[in-house]
Design a protein around this motif. Structure first.
Motif, PDB file in Angstrom:
ATOM      1  N   THR A  11      12.428 -47.031  -3.562  1.00  0.00           N
ATOM      2  CA  THR A  11      11.518 -48.173  -3.605  1.00  0.00           C
ATOM      3  C   THR A  11      12.073 -49.214  -4.569  1.00  0.00           C
ATOM      4  O   THR A  11      12.901 -48.892  -5.430  1.00  0.00           O
ATOM      5  CB  THR A  11      10.132 -47.737  -4.090  1.00  0.00           C
ATOM      6  OG1 THR A  11      10.223 -47.399  -5.466  1.00  0.00           O
ATOM      7  CG2 THR A  11       9.638 -46.534  -3.321  1.00  0.00           C
ATOM      8  N   ARG A  13      10.731 -50.495  -7.073  1.00  0.00           N
ATOM      9  CA  ARG A  13      10.415 -50.120  -8.453  1.00  0.00           C
ATOM     10  C   ARG A  13      11.397 -49.080  -8.967  1.00  0.00           C
ATOM     11  O   ARG A  13      11.870 -49.142 -10.103  1.00  0.00           O
ATOM     12  CB  ARG A  13       8.987 -49.594  -8.543  1.00  0.00           C
ATOM     13  CG  ARG A  13       8.446 -49.559  -9.942  1.00  0.00           C
ATOM     14  CD  ARG A  13       6.978 -49.149  -9.963  1.00  0.00           C
ATOM     15  NE  ARG A  13       6.757 -47.971  -9.173  1.00  0.00           N
ATOM     16  CZ  ARG A  13       5.752 -47.838  -8.309  1.00  0.00           C
ATOM     17  NH1 ARG A  13       4.898 -48.818  -8.128  1.00  0.00           N
ATOM     18  NH2 ARG A  13       5.615 -46.735  -7.614  1.00  0.00           N
ATOM     19  N   GLN A  14      11.730 -48.149  -8.101  1.00  0.00           N
ATOM     20  CA  GLN A  14      12.691 -47.124  -8.511  1.00  0.00           C
ATOM     21  C   GLN A  14      14.058 -47.732  -8.773  1.00  0.00           C
ATOM     22  O   GLN A  14      14.745 -47.362  -9.724  1.00  0.00           O
ATOM     23  CB  GLN A  14      12.779 -46.042  -7.428  1.00  0.00           C
ATOM     24  CG  GLN A  14      11.529 -45.173  -7.368  1.00  0.00           C
ATOM     25  CD  GLN A  14      11.500 -44.267  -6.156  1.00  0.00           C
ATOM     26  OE1 GLN A  14      12.176 -44.521  -5.160  1.00  0.00           O
ATOM     27  NE2 GLN A  14      10.709 -43.210  -6.227  1.00  0.00           N
ATOM     28  N   THR A  42       1.915 -42.704 -11.631  1.00  0.00           N
ATOM     29  CA  THR A  42       2.800 -43.328 -10.644  1.00  0.00           C
ATOM     30  C   THR A  42       4.224 -43.388 -11.176  1.00  0.00           C
ATOM     31  O   THR A  42       5.173 -43.082 -10.450  1.00  0.00           O
ATOM     32  CB  THR A  42       2.288 -44.745 -10.317  1.00  0.00           C
ATOM     33  OG1 THR A  42       0.975 -44.638  -9.814  1.00  0.00           O
ATOM     34  CG2 THR A  42       3.173 -45.408  -9.298  1.00  0.00           C
ATOM     35  N   ARG A  45       5.730 -40.046 -10.950  1.00  0.00           N
ATOM     36  CA  ARG A  45       6.146 -39.691  -9.594  1.00  0.00           C
ATOM     37  C   ARG A  45       7.485 -40.340  -9.260  1.00  0.00           C
ATOM     38  O   ARG A  45       8.353 -39.731  -8.635  1.00  0.00           O
ATOM     39  CB  ARG A  45       5.061 -40.097  -8.604  1.00  0.00           C
ATOM     40  CG  ARG A  45       3.919 -39.100  -8.540  1.00  0.00           C
ATOM     41  CD  ARG A  45       2.965 -39.399  -7.389  1.00  0.00           C
ATOM     42  NE  ARG A  45       1.839 -40.201  -7.828  1.00  0.00           N
ATOM     43  CZ  ARG A  45       0.573 -39.752  -7.937  1.00  0.00           C
ATOM     44  NH1 ARG A  45       0.303 -38.503  -7.654  1.00  0.00           N
ATOM     45  NH2 ARG A  45      -0.386 -40.549  -8.324  1.00  0.00           N
ATOM     46  N   ASP A  46       7.650 -41.582  -9.681  1.00  0.00           N
ATOM     47  CA  ASP A  46       8.931 -42.266  -9.455  1.00  0.00           C
ATOM     48  C   ASP A  46      10.063 -41.546 -10.165  1.00  0.00           C
ATOM     49  O   ASP A  46      11.095 -41.243  -9.576  1.00  0.00           O
ATOM     50  CB  ASP A  46       8.848 -43.709  -9.962  1.00  0.00           C
ATOM     51  CG  ASP A  46       8.222 -44.639  -8.940  1.00  0.00           C
ATOM     52  OD1 ASP A  46       8.145 -44.248  -7.760  1.00  0.00           O
ATOM     53  OD2 ASP A  46       7.804 -45.738  -9.323  1.00  0.00           O
ATOM     54  N   THR A  47       9.846 -41.292 -11.437  1.00  0.00           N
ATOM     55  CA  THR A  47      10.938 -40.701 -12.209  1.00  0.00           C
ATOM     56  C   THR A  47      11.251 -39.295 -11.698  1.00  0.00           C
ATOM     57  O   THR A  47      12.406 -38.883 -11.680  1.00  0.00           O
ATOM     58  CB  THR A  47      10.570 -40.629 -13.693  1.00  0.00           C
ATOM     59  OG1 THR A  47       9.337 -39.929 -13.844  1.00  0.00           O
ATOM     60  CG2 THR A  47      10.419 -42.023 -14.280  1.00  0.00           C
TER      61      THR A  47
END
Lengths: 260, 260
Positions: A11, A13-14, A42, A45-47
């Motif tokens: 994503t 953001r990632q 959130t 979850r990304d990390t």
DNA sequence: TAAGATTGTGTTGGAATTACAACACTTTGC
DNA sequence: GCAAAGTGTTGTAATTCCAACACAATCTTA
């Protein structure tokens, strides 16, 4: 459109997290949540997703950059081997430097330690073809840094080739610190033949040639012969060398410095 | 003994922590305690002392490197300004590159983003005098990187001077990506006069010259005039430019690419 | 078009980890 | 022998983690 992008399932953001991490090395969960205005969960979850891909390391409190990218990991790993010995050798080398000297730093993990040990107040000139050393020089606000260009070799993380040699030939320094892989039979040996021309050019451009080598290099051969003892003025190491080497050094009038 | 070391009140352990931190960016309290075989509390006392000196940042779980060292912080800060726009421009530039191309990357934060956006699978050649770009190239295991040496300028974090120019003159690439500080009056402007010769040499060594500039650069002057529109083939930006610039670009036959 | 599936996100409570102040102990130097 | 500095331990406070569930937006499919 010309190049296929392999990182499909990331994503925006990632990608941003990865990007920032490349610059900062560490990002806290709370900071990230604030930056993106999302909840801690959130971010976590990304990390966690990035960590599953091996792109970052999740630690308590945030994420940390992982150094296992590209050939980069090799150099970092080698830098950690016998880190104590290298640091002692490096400190002894820094003691050979005066504040307005021009010095040459060869590629390699031991010479890199010299750059690390140089005080940030150093006001001389550093000439090098080592990418990690240059990275360190960005911190030295009072020093002058000259990079010898050339083709980047990933295993030594240094520039090499004809461009490097000719760049070195146009310069003159007081001391050259040269790394080697083996010492045997009154000569210094190195791993990569392609680096021979560069090292010789560096040595020829300095008034004084200092070879740095931890004790592990003693009585070891390597692929290519670099030079005989006569071509060198000082050898800095971290433990008294075997008798045969010490005798040969003395015969060739090489000063021996054993770092405490 | 020759160089005074300004960091007087640092224990060996604290120096080691700083040293590792420079390489890793983050170290956890537990890891450090294990490494030195001391208690968490002792590590915490060390890190707190370093933090008090402003050398590190203590975070929950460990210590993080602080980026406010040397001129380094400036570049990182500039890279964050309008990061979105720069990233969009960079992506559009990567789309102009084919897999076996030789490309030239100028100094600057926008061109640095191009290096960041290049996929790690890129198999072409990158020619650059930008230290951050070279850092990125260490990750590109399939690419060939050629560094143009020279004297390191801390504000642009790039190599410059006669060495850089002559190194550039000996090379030939397909596309050169050049950064500018202002666009006005049918010409491109840059901040530092010393970079003019380098940029012109880079432009002369490429078949195709691409200027990258976010919309903030439009209708702005800067110290030195780099070149008129005629010398450039493509301008990549992130928003439609003012009419007068767009008209002048068309008149000079410069292709305009506005990144989405 | 509507219902269902999918994906992404926020919230909650308790579990796990870390931080820190205070005190006791060891070492070092004078 | 004493002071000073450095280190380890303990209990408690503060922070972070995470599983589970609820909700919204988007995408599928009938």
């Amino acid at each position: 459109m010309s190049i296929a992008r392999e990182e499909a399932p990331l994503t925006p953001r990632q990608r941003t997290i990865l990007d920032e991490l490349g610059r900062r090395g560490f990002l806290s969960t709370a900071d990230l949540a604030g930056t993106f205005d999302v909840s801690d969960m959130t971010v976590r979850r990304d990390t966690r997703a990035l960590s599953k891909l091996g792109l970052v390391k999740v630690v308590h409190g945030g994420v940390s950059a992982v150094e296992g990218h590209g050939q980069n990991a090799d150099f970092a790993a080698r830098a950690r081997e016998d880190a104590d010995a290298k640091q002692r050798v490096a400190k002894a080398c820094v003691d050979l430097v005066a504040d307005r000297d021009a010095i040459i730093l060869d590629a390699g993990t031991t010479t890199y330690q010299i750059a690390q040990e140089l005080p940030t107040s150093f006001m001389g000139t550093i000439i090098t073809h080592s990418a990690p050393a240059i990275q360190r020089c960005l911190q030295l606000t009072s020093a002058r840094t000259i990079c010898l260009g050339g083709e980047l070799l990933l295993d030594s993380q240094a520039f090499n080739g004809p461009m490097t040699v000719s760049a070195a030939q146009g310069l003159r320094a007081k001391t050259a610190f040269i790394g080697v892989s083996g010492i045997h039979d009154e000569a210094f040996y190195i791993e990569r033949d392609v680096e021979r021309a560069t090292k010789l050019a560096l040595m020829a451009s300095a008034e004084q040639v200092v070879v740095v080598a931890t004790h592990q290099k003693m009585l070891r051969y390597a692929l290519a012969k670099l030079a005989v003892f006569d071509a060198v003025d000082i050898l800095v190491t971290d433990a008294p060398p075997p008798q045969e080497i010490e005798a040969a050094l003395k015969a060739a009038d090489v000063k021996l410095i054993v770092a405490a």
